[in-house]
Design a protein around this motif. Structure first.
Motif, mmCIF file in Angstrom:
data_model
loop_
_atom_site.group_PDB
_atom_site.id
_atom_site.type_symbol
_atom_site.label_atom_id
_atom_site.label_comp_id
_atom_site.label_asym_id
_atom_site.label_seq_id
_atom_site.Cartn_x
_atom_site.Cartn_y
_atom_site.Cartn_z
ATOM 1 N N ARG A 95 0.850 -1.207 0.000
ATOM 2 C CA ARG A 95 0.000 0.000 0.000
ATOM 3 C C ARG A 95 0.878 1.248 0.000
ATOM 4 O O ARG A 95 0.560 2.242 -0.651
ATOM 5 C CB ARG A 95 -0.933 -0.009 1.220
ATOM 6 C CG ARG A 95 -2.082 -0.985 1.023
ATOM 7 C CD ARG A 95 -2.998 -1.052 2.217
ATOM 8 N NE ARG A 95 -4.157 -1.893 1.934
ATOM 9 C CZ ARG A 95 -4.850 -2.559 2.836
ATOM 10 N NH1 ARG A 95 -4.498 -2.496 4.118
ATOM 11 N NH2 ARG A 95 -5.890 -3.286 2.492
ATOM 12 N N LYS A 96 1.982 1.169 0.732
ATOM 13 C CA LYS A 96 2.923 2.299 0.765
ATOM 14 C C LYS A 96 3.546 2.518 -0.628
ATOM 15 O O LYS A 96 3.658 3.649 -1.098
ATOM 16 C CB LYS A 96 4.023 1.996 1.807
ATOM 17 C CG LYS A 96 4.553 3.237 2.494
ATOM 18 C CD LYS A 96 5.451 2.879 3.655
ATOM 19 C CE LYS A 96 6.895 2.919 3.235
ATOM 20 N NZ LYS A 96 7.835 2.347 4.205
ATOM 21 N N THR A 98 2.250 1.696 -3.465
ATOM 22 C CA THR A 98 1.208 2.247 -4.335
ATOM 23 C C THR A 98 1.152 3.765 -4.183
ATOM 24 O O THR A 98 1.088 4.493 -5.187
ATOM 25 C CB THR A 98 -0.175 1.633 -3.991
ATOM 26 O OG1 THR A 98 -0.094 0.228 -4.204
ATOM 27 C CG2 THR A 98 -1.287 2.222 -4.841
ATOM 28 N N SER A 99 1.213 4.254 -2.956
ATOM 29 C CA SER A 99 1.129 5.713 -2.805
ATOM 30 C C SER A 99 2.385 6.389 -3.352
ATOM 31 O O SER A 99 2.308 7.492 -3.898
ATOM 32 C CB SER A 99 0.794 6.119 -1.359
ATOM 33 O OG SER A 99 1.859 5.804 -0.537
ATOM 34 N N MET A 100 3.536 5.696 -3.292
ATOM 35 C CA MET A 100 4.756 6.256 -3.907
ATOM 36 C C MET A 100 4.609 6.339 -5.426
ATOM 37 O O MET A 100 5.004 7.326 -6.053
ATOM 38 C CB MET A 100 5.983 5.394 -3.568
ATOM 39 C CG MET A 100 6.396 5.470 -2.120
ATOM 40 S SD MET A 100 7.883 4.487 -1.825
ATOM 41 C CE MET A 100 9.136 5.624 -2.405
ATOM 42 N N ASN A 102 1.802 6.574 -7.065
ATOM 43 C CA ASN A 102 0.839 7.651 -7.343
ATOM 44 C C ASN A 102 1.510 9.027 -7.277
ATOM 45 O O ASN A 102 1.223 9.900 -8.094
ATOM 46 C CB ASN A 102 -0.339 7.577 -6.378
ATOM 47 C CG ASN A 102 -1.243 6.402 -6.692
ATOM 48 O OD1 ASN A 102 -1.219 5.872 -7.801
ATOM 49 N ND2 ASN A 102 -2.036 5.975 -5.726
ATOM 50 N N GLU A 103 2.412 9.183 -6.311
ATOM 51 C CA GLU A 103 3.151 10.458 -6.213
ATOM 52 C C GLU A 103 4.008 10.694 -7.449
ATOM 53 O O GLU A 103 4.103 11.807 -7.962
ATOM 54 C CB GLU A 103 4.065 10.442 -4.988
ATOM 55 C CG GLU A 103 3.432 11.065 -3.759
ATOM 56 C CD GLU A 103 4.324 10.888 -2.546
ATOM 57 O OE1 GLU A 103 5.530 11.199 -2.628
ATOM 58 O OE2 GLU A 103 3.806 10.403 -1.526
ATOM 59 N N ASP A 106 1.899 11.869 -10.202
ATOM 60 C CA ASP A 106 1.592 13.294 -9.995
ATOM 61 C C ASP A 106 2.751 14.174 -10.478
ATOM 62 O O ASP A 106 2.539 15.186 -11.144
ATOM 63 C CB ASP A 106 1.336 13.591 -8.505
ATOM 64 C CG ASP A 106 0.004 13.015 -8.033
ATOM 65 O OD1 ASP A 106 -0.830 12.672 -8.894
ATOM 66 O OD2 ASP A 106 -0.185 12.901 -6.803
ATOM 67 N N GLN A 127 0.600 -2.491 -9.233
ATOM 68 C CA GLN A 127 0.270 -2.312 -7.812
ATOM 69 C C GLN A 127 -1.121 -2.852 -7.476
ATOM 70 O O GLN A 127 -1.339 -3.350 -6.367
ATOM 71 C CB GLN A 127 0.401 -0.836 -7.400
ATOM 72 C CG GLN A 127 1.829 -0.388 -7.163
ATOM 73 C CD GLN A 127 2.633 -1.347 -6.320
ATOM 74 O OE1 GLN A 127 3.618 -1.910 -6.779
ATOM 75 N NE2 GLN A 127 2.246 -1.569 -5.068
ATOM 76 N N GLU A 131 -1.275 -5.598 -4.525
ATOM 77 C CA GLU A 131 -2.126 -5.467 -3.337
ATOM 78 C C GLU A 131 -3.140 -6.602 -3.271
ATOM 79 O O GLU A 131 -3.412 -7.135 -2.195
ATOM 80 C CB GLU A 131 -2.848 -4.111 -3.333
ATOM 81 C CG GLU A 131 -1.948 -2.968 -2.912
ATOM 82 C CD GLU A 131 -2.740 -1.709 -2.585
ATOM 83 O OE1 GLU A 131 -3.855 -1.815 -2.033
ATOM 84 O OE2 GLU A 131 -2.237 -0.608 -2.887
#
Ligand code: FEO
Length: 168
Positions: A95-96, A98-100, A102-103, A106, A127, A131
């Motif tokens: 999950r961590k 995945t957020s990296m 996504n960043e 961005d 990802q 997950e």
């Protein structure tokens, strides 16, 4: 050409993927130690996949004429209370990651870097899979509970996982 900001962010992701590989290799060693060779195999394959993720970005940075800068890899834990505990750690870690990712997407959008944005879409979908497979194993291990027979049969199933080399 990659912007400085994009290059730095991609190098950070190479390190994160290398850490993922290291973490899963450490989990593989843990499972080996407690006699669950199938789980150890699953983690070993996962560690190879993570190395492949790192190399995908490594090659991409070079392709774009950028500079790969490797940094030290954090030491992973080497002990988990139970197999379920280890897989909960996998799920949290993914999950961590995945957020990296996504960043990074961005940043690619902000930098108007369409090539990097497109390259990252592979990771976005990867990802989703990562997950889902971690969540599946967390749920199955929760069902197994203290049933040793069920644990052994899951171990036999995970022993079958094989690393598949990506052809691009
Ligand atoms: Fe490379 Fe498991 O994310």
């Amino acid at each position: 050409m990659l912007s400085e900001r994009m290059e730095k962010a991609l190098n950070k992701q190479i390190n994160a993927e290398m850490y993922s590989s290291y973490l899963y290799l450490s989990m593989s060693a843990f499972f080996e130690r407690i006699g669950l060779k199938g789980f150890a195999n699953w983690m070993r394959v996962q560690a190879r996949e993570e190395l492949m993720h790192a190399m995908k970005i490594y090659d991409y940075v070079h392709e774009r004429g950028g500079r790969v800068k490797l940094s030290s890899i954090e030491q992973p834990p080497s002990e988990w209370k139970t197999p379920l505990d280890a897989f909960n750690a996998v799920l949290n870690h993914e999950r961590k990651v995945t957020s990296m990712i996504n960043e990074l997407v961005d940043i690619a959008l902000e930098e108007r870097d369409h090539a990097t944005y497109t390259m990252l879409q592979w990771f976005v979908m990867e990802q989703v899979e990562e997950e889902a497979s971690a969540k599946d194993l967390v749920e199955r291990l929760s069902l197994v509970g203290d049933d040793k027979g069920a644990l052994i049969s899951l171990d036999l199933e995970l022993a079958k996982r094989q690393f598949v080399e990506e052809n691009e």
